[in-house]
Write an enzyme that holds these catalytic residues in place. Structure first.
Site, mmCIF file in Angstrom:
data_model
loop_
_atom_site.group_PDB
_atom_site.id
_atom_site.type_symbol
_atom_site.label_atom_id
_atom_site.label_comp_id
_atom_site.label_asym_id
_atom_site.label_seq_id
_atom_site.Cartn_x
_atom_site.Cartn_y
_atom_site.Cartn_z
ATOM 1 N N TYR A 1 -7.084 0.809 -6.751
ATOM 2 C CA TYR A 1 -6.563 -0.556 -6.463
ATOM 3 C C TYR A 1 -5.967 -0.651 -4.966
ATOM 4 C CZ TYR A 1 -2.057 0.343 -9.313
ATOM 5 O OH TYR A 1 -1.065 0.930 -9.657
ATOM 6 N N GLU A 2 -5.546 -2.155 -4.716
ATOM 7 C CA GLU A 2 -4.745 -2.227 -3.269
ATOM 8 C C GLU A 2 -5.716 -1.735 -2.246
ATOM 9 O OE1 GLU A 2 -2.102 -4.316 -3.796
ATOM 10 O OE2 GLU A 2 -2.104 -4.519 -1.326
ATOM 11 N N GLY A 3 -6.821 -1.916 -2.375
ATOM 12 C CA GLY A 3 -7.907 -1.638 -1.461
ATOM 13 C C GLY A 3 -8.610 -0.047 -1.935
ATOM 14 N N GLN B 1 -9.445 1.981 2.729
ATOM 15 C CA GLN B 1 -8.353 2.785 3.429
ATOM 16 C C GLN B 1 -8.875 3.304 4.576
ATOM 17 O OE1 GLN B 1 -5.276 1.582 2.539
ATOM 18 N NE2 GLN B 1 -6.230 0.619 0.733
ATOM 19 N N ARG C 1 0.922 -1.220 -0.029
ATOM 20 C CA ARG C 1 -0.102 0.011 -0.032
ATOM 21 C C ARG C 1 0.908 1.074 -0.147
ATOM 22 N NH1 ARG C 1 -5.459 -2.076 3.337
ATOM 23 N NH2 ARG C 1 -6.228 -3.161 1.668
#
Lengths: 593, 593
Positions: A434-436, A441, A294
């Site tokens: 992306y990546e959450g 977050q 992240r």
């Protein structure tokens, strides 16, 4: 065509004047003297400027093509990938036991910023491989590590992360991909995964897919997910490649940006897979390296802002329109360069002050990851876990916003393809997703990280800022008034928001969750205010030393003052929004919208 | 594929409950009873939903193609244009003397919103023609009007505006296109114009270019610019088309969005042109209709937000991920729809509350234009001149931001082509740039409009808001606390900013100019707060009347409360930024960046 000049001087300032990496008691850091880091960054700069950046518009224009199951990357990508590989850049912070160079992550982060600014879509091929490397390195068996890691360190083989399915992304508990145990201790993997970056391409001899799937006896939800290695080509005992596995790329996603990266639909049709770690513990394994992954996306966000800003600045210094209201600056020319106009300045300063603050925040985060991984420091681990959603969410939101500001500097030219700004905007956009997603977050931050270990880490954060202010105030009136006072005010807003959550979110969670996004941004501003205060002190120290480039330090101070005066007041609005709670947010029935 | 449903009920609410158009003493408004407007909007809705919206992704995917000097529009555009033409939509607010329907501009604005939401790139072909019609109608000779207007009203002929040249856009004083007088009272026009929307295409029999150029004896700067009609095909005495003029499309711009609209490089090689109005008075002529043109762009901005929001909402109601923390809402399904989550709500409410406020603001602006043009009201003219840069700048910045929020609602799907959200983002982006960048809007607002007529109009604005609050307070505690109080606070912030400019900007103009952009946004928030207060009163009146849709009015109130509580506090940050003046903005030398 857009330009890119690696910001080595700024990077060196953060690493050595602000973080003072060579003085930190973290294994490997003592070797990071100025000459060493300068040499590494200079080499990375050449590659970024001369090889990767020129391919960025090429990748955007050509995109990737799927032909008979084979994905063709854009012209020049394969050659460039060879150069990255041959230069040892893929091995930078990897384990020497598997062919890595064993450098700290903070160095890889500085290099990664350059590669991302120069060509984000291209750098993702390596980035995803590195992520898969990390997961296998942390959770794979000795045999798996020996089999896969050396080739992944060198990027002769690529790696991917297969999480999302058509009906679920955020809520991975719903995945349907099945893993059926076979007699030979392998598993038969069947299912469809989507949005798999670098899922199939022509730059590596093999691709090692990490796939989340469910065993037949799996419990419901995320507690029933296991992680598997599913290679594109099976690997023989001697390390040579064997049969093609039963998996294929079913299509490429057409998308807004990062066209140079292949976003694949991956179909697993009874593919042979190998369990990584324990059954049903796949989520934990996949997310061990989440802080690093992240942080890497937060880096991508501001890195796109950084290259966009460079091009906006060049345009603003070159384009002649109108005259400075305080007096002509370019009497020989038909008009003054637009950088004379206050609103163009405001725009450029918003960009510049964010980017430089974001860089310091990210490198500081990388240092904490090193401190956690290399020095086993649990406090650093707690702090970076707390700050990771802020780095990812705030820096990608603001990074994207920065590309939009930079595009705006160019007026109509910013909307055209040829100047390249619009690509930076389109590419940066994915980092918020992306990546959450950034909403996730903020949920992670407020719903999980704030209360983690009894709220210990957020208290440590407040103590750290408070201690920093106490330690430094009273020695320089400028620093007090222009940095420490605004930082104190912003930090108080953050504490007030935390207090609001404590008092109103326990009984009614929606009161906290309705303010999670604003809290993430509030936190981000405080972190950048903290970073700018540290940078200001470092610049003052540089000036006081009488050595170094005085103009550089003065510019740094002026840029910091801008951030403190003009960006930090946002904390007040975020607090005001937070303190309205859930009432207006949740007032409507879902059907009344 | 994205969907579009014309928001007729919301539009009717603004027109009839809020603005009460049928009761206004403006020529033509008395005819605008509910049945009439409903009938017009319903017909426009059908066309928008069934014909224009389905072509929007087609236009984006295909773009325009230049082949042997001819520009081909995307498949289906020509048929759709015929339908728009045949339905009389291009003639809606045009002069009946030239075949127009003579309806007020406020009606054309409501219709324009639908067409823009449905297919912005397509609607620009008509929009540009309408702009050229306006200029000729206001400044052309009787002969010119008879020759060109009827065919432009019907859009059998298109129209364009040719301002920008490669080296100048904002600073038009620098233009180089020449107009040399000929013996036959015509002019020979030579030069290159760029970014000419709809400059060449295959949907009209002729294209009437309005071109800014300089006469040989022209004074320097913008005072030496004249306006010319330069038709693609010469028009014979009998109205038939004659020779092709010496002008051509030299290329199409590749750009971020609005691919369905041809953005042309136009080359004029001794083309025959006709002077419009007086020599050297071209800028004035071109900008007579600026309020209307810029309001039209503000409308495009929020209209893209509106259609993006509809698709975000549909996704949020449909997509199942995670569970409501306050209790499962969809026990039969594997997860709850994501609209249950507070952060998704926050996102949707930000979108919804902006769009509805923006609609009211825009229609109110259109009413003021009608009041100015049709009723000759100088105060209305002054007020809309003041507010035009706010409508254009604020609504396009926020409209774009809204498309980005909507895209975010969809997570990864928002980044893919197939869902269409990313097109709305790319299309909306241009609205912040063309028709004067938003930086220029803020300069126009602070540098010109605030002081216009001795500051009369901004004083009138403050008096109007103050009077509104005084008139309405004390009758309903909810309205007082949730609408009038926040409006008063925001309005005070705006006054404080104006006061800061008065006290600090006179001697040091950069102190005002450094805050121009924030002032534009601060002003925009106050206007939307004012609109929401008016809408809240209208909704309360609707509820009190006992007739109408009570749920609709309650939803309107809840949406307004959200805006007042969660958006309006931004005025404090804008004021804080403004009050820091020019110091930090202008601190760096241009070379120190």
């Amino acid at each position: 065509m857009p330009v890119y000049k690696a910001p080595v001087t700024d990077q060196m300032f953060v690493l050595h004047d602000v973080l003072r990496i060579a003085e930190q008691e973290i294994p490997g850091y003592a070797d990071l003297d100025r000459d060493t880091t300068q040499a590494i960054l200079d080499e990375a700069a050449k590659l970024s400027e001369n090889v990767l950046a020129p391919l960025n518009p090429v990748g955007d224009a050509q995109g990737c093509k799927l032909e008979n199951g084979v994905v063709r990357t854009p012209d020049g990508f394969k050659d460039a990938f060879d150069q990255v590989r041959d230069g040892g850049w893929t091995a930078l912070d990897c384990d020497p036991d598997y062919g890595g160079q064993g450098l700290p992550y903070v160095v890889a982060t500085a290099v990664g910023e350059m590669f991302s600014s120069a060509n984000m879509a291209f750098n993702m091929y390596q980035g995803l491989t590195h992520g898969a490397y990390n997961a296998i390195h942390a959770h794979g068996s000795e045999d798996q590590k020996r089999t896969y890691l050396p080739k992944m360190v060198s990027c002769e083989w690529g790696g991917t992360m297969n999480l999302t399915e058509p009906h679920c992304g955020t809520d991975l508990g719903l995945i349907r991909t099945k893993a059926v145990p076979q007699d030979d201790d392998t598993y038969s993997i069947t299912g469809q995964k989507i949005w798999i970056s670098a899922g199939e391409h022509d730059m590596c001899d093999n691709i090692i897919h990490l796939v989340l799937a469910k065993l037949p006896d799996a419990p419901e939800g995320t507690k029933g997910i296991s992680l598997f290695i599913v290679p594109k080509f099976m690997v023989n005992e001697d390390g040579s490649l064997g049969d093609r596995n039963s998996l294929s790329c079913g299509g490429l996603e057409e998308k807004m940006g990062i066209h140079g990266n292949a976003t694949c639909v991956m179909n697993y049709d009874g593919a042979k897979g190998f369990l990584v770690g324990e059954p049903h513990k796949g989520m934990r394994a996949m997310f061990t390296m989440m802080n690093e992954a992240r942080l890497g996306v937060g880096l991508q966000g501001y890195a796109q802002g950084a290259v966009a800003y460079q091009n906006a600045l060049a345009f603003a210094q070159d384009r002649l329109q109108g005259r400075d209201v305080t007096g002509t600056k370019n009497p020989e020319g038909p008009a003054d360069p637009i950088i004379v106009h206050p609103d163009v300045r405001r725009n450029l300063m918003d960009q510049k002050s964010f980017i430089e603050g974001a860089r310091a925040f990210t490198y500081w985060g990388a240092e904490m990851i090193d401190r956690s991984h290399l020095a086993g420091d649990a406090d650093a681990e707690g702090m970076i876990s707390l700050l990771t959603p802020v780095i990812k969410g705030f820096l990608t939101d603001k990074g994207f916003e920065t590309t939009v500001l930079a595009q705006q500097t160019l007026g109509g030219s910013g909307f055209t393809r040829e100047w390249g700004l619009e690509q930076f905007v389109r590419d940066a956009r994915i980092t918020m997703i992306y990546e959450g997603t950034n909403g996730i977050q903020s949920l992670d931050l407020v719903g999980r990280k704030l209360a983690q270990d009894g709220g210990k880490h957020v208290m440590a954060f407040f103590d750290m800022v408070k201690g920093f202010i106490a330690e430094n105030k009273g020695t320089d009136a400028d620093i007090d008034a222009q940095f420490l006072e605004p930082l104190k005010k912003a930090s108080k807003d953050l504490q007030a928001a935390g207090m609001y959550f404590m008092q109103n979110g326990m009984k009614t969670p929606n009161n906290a969750l309705s303010g999670s996004y604003d809290f993430m941004h509030l936190f981000g501003h405080v972190c950048l205010g903290f970073m700018w205060s540290k940078m200001a002190l470092a610049a003052k120290a540089g000036l006081a030393s009488g050595s170094g480039d005085a103009a550089f330090y003065e510019t740094k101070l002026a840029t910091g003052r801008y951030y403190m005066a003009r960006q930090l007041p946002m904390t007040g609005t975020h607090l005001a929004r937070i303190e309205t709670g859930a009432d207006t947010v949740m007032a409507l029935d879902a059907a009344s919208f």
